[in-house]
Scaffold this active site. Structure first.
Site, short mmCIF file in Angstrom:
data_model
loop_
_atom_site.label_atom_id
_atom_site.label_comp_id
_atom_site.label_asym_id
_atom_site.label_seq_id
_atom_site.Cartn_x
_atom_site.Cartn_y
_atom_site.Cartn_z
N CYS A 1 -11.02 2.84 0.49
CA CYS A 1 -9.55 3.19 0.54
C CYS A 1 -9.26 2.22 1.78
O CYS A 1 -9.77 2.39 2.83
CB CYS A 1 -9.42 4.52 0.95
SG CYS A 1 -7.83 4.93 1.44
N GLU B 1 -2.79 9.66 8.32
CA GLU B 1 -1.41 9.48 8.22
C GLU B 1 -0.74 10.36 9.27
O GLU B 1 0.42 10.26 9.58
CB GLU B 1 -0.82 9.70 6.98
CG GLU B 1 -1.03 8.38 5.59
CD GLU B 1 -0.13 7.23 6.14
OE1 GLU B 1 0.72 7.39 6.61
OE2 GLU B 1 -0.72 6.25 5.66
N HIS C 1 -7.25 2.76 4.03
CA HIS C 1 -6.85 3.46 5.15
C HIS C 1 -8.33 3.74 6.02
O HIS C 1 -8.29 3.79 7.38
CB HIS C 1 -6.38 4.88 4.93
CG HIS C 1 -4.96 4.88 4.55
ND1 HIS C 1 -4.45 4.45 3.22
CD2 HIS C 1 -3.89 5.58 5.04
CE1 HIS C 1 -3.09 4.79 3.45
NE2 HIS C 1 -2.83 5.43 4.39
N CYS D 1 -4.68 -1.64 -1.71
CA CYS D 1 -4.69 0.09 -1.85
C CYS D 1 -5.64 -0.01 -3.14
O CYS D 1 -5.56 -0.63 -4.27
CB CYS D 1 -3.24 0.36 -2.30
SG CYS D 1 -3.50 1.97 -2.73
N ASP E 1 0.90 -1.08 -0.08
CA ASP E 1 0.08 0.07 -0.03
C ASP E 1 0.90 1.02 -0.11
O ASP E 1 2.10 0.95 0.29
CB ASP E 1 -0.86 -0.13 1.24
CG ASP E 1 -1.59 1.16 1.39
OD1 ASP E 1 -2.57 1.58 0.25
OD2 ASP E 1 -1.75 1.86 2.44
N SER E 2 0.39 2.61 0.02
CA SER E 2 1.10 3.58 -0.06
C SER E 2 1.48 4.01 1.41
O SER E 2 2.70 4.51 1.73
CB SER E 2 0.22 4.69 -0.56
OG SER E 2 -0.73 4.96 0.40
#
Ligand code: DGL
Length: 274
Positions: free
Chosen positions: A196, A164, A198, A84, A21-22
């Site tokens: 997403c 984040e 996240h 992701c 993932d990012s």
């Protein structure tokens, strides 16, 4: 994505699963994979240097994702999980082309879209990054299976930076959630996809907004089940001891904190330039 029948007899069960993932988002998928498949060895790559992917061009996302997929192949992974949505929406084809049938590639959108299409008959809302919403991938993949479902996609770009930045359970994040979920596009939804990886980190706050009015789809569980099925079908379930390895393109405090919370304090982050 249409699954071609592949021969994976050259792979062995003890090889690790590569997940990427990012940033910390894919950890919500990795956590569920660890729970569902406790013997599996996992190599996780968080491309923290280049996040948020949701704000990047398709070309940039393809560049990052193909490099990470190559890194995971070099690490001898037996499967790659693209944990992701933005990467899936923009670079799935290119990752599959690079992998060229050597290992199975599992993404976080198609297994969810397929399940929803057969189970749900109402209006479905999707919140996701700009890069995912711009691709229209949820609408297309759900309606490919069931054209009677109405799909409302909404870009919610401030959520990833808030996560984040470690702002979970913070008044700023509550305001952002309220701002997005009260959008009139989502007025009539009865089901919500967190498009997403996240966003499950904000699940409690999102649930607080909706109460029991809206069903929130548990995408990480669907993805972990899909991976388990693919490994089982190909006799690739590990019977030996698990291990977990974490690579990041930039070491961040937030990644350290969340990965340790999920995988234990003993884990070490390894810096890996792409
Ligand atoms: N977690 C990612 C997703 O599922 C990427 C978020 C981002 O880097 O913008 O889309």
């Amino acid at each position: 994505m249409k699954k071609k029948k592949q021969d994976y007899s050259h792979l062995e069960a003890h090889q690790p699963i590569g997940i990427f993932d990012s940033g910390v988002g894919g950890l919500t998928v990795a956590k569920e994979i660890k729970r569902r498949l406790p013997n599996e060895r996992i190599i996780y790559f968080g491309d923290t240097k280049h996040l948020p992917y949701g704000e990047k061009s398709k070309e940039a996302i393809i560049g990052y994702c193909t490099k990470i997929a190559q890194f995971l192949l070099d690490k001898n992974c037996k499967a790659i999980v693209i944990a992701c949505n933005s990467a899936t929406a923009n670079a799935l084809k290119e990752v599959i082309a690079l992998v060229d049938g050597r290992v199975p590639v599992i993404d976080v959108i198609h297994p969810v879209a397929e399940k929803i299409a057969f189970e749900i008959h109402t209006t479905v809302g999707v919140i996701a990054t700009k890069a995912t919403v711009a691709s229209g991938i949820y609408r297309k993949s759900i309606r490919k299976h069931n054209k009677y479902i109405k799909v409302e996609e909404l870009a919610t770009p401030l959520l990833v930076p808030a996560i984040e930045e470690g702002l979970r359970n913070h008044p700023i994040t509550h305001s952002i959630i309220y701002h997005y979920l009260s959008n009139k596009k989502l007025k009539d939804i009865e089901t919500l996809i967190l498009g997403c990886t996240h966003y499950p980190l904000l699940l409690e706050e999102i649930k607080q907004y909706y109460g029991t009015r809206v069903r929130i789809i548990d995408s990480p569980t669907i993805v972990a089940n899909e991976l388990a099925q693919v490994l089982e079908k190909n006799n690739l379930l590990n019977k030996e001891m698990p291990y977990y390895q974490f690579f990041v393109s930039d070491v961040t405090k937030n990644f350290e904190k969340i990965s340790r919370k999920i995988f234990g304090n003993q884990i070490q982050l390894e810096l890996q330039e792409l």
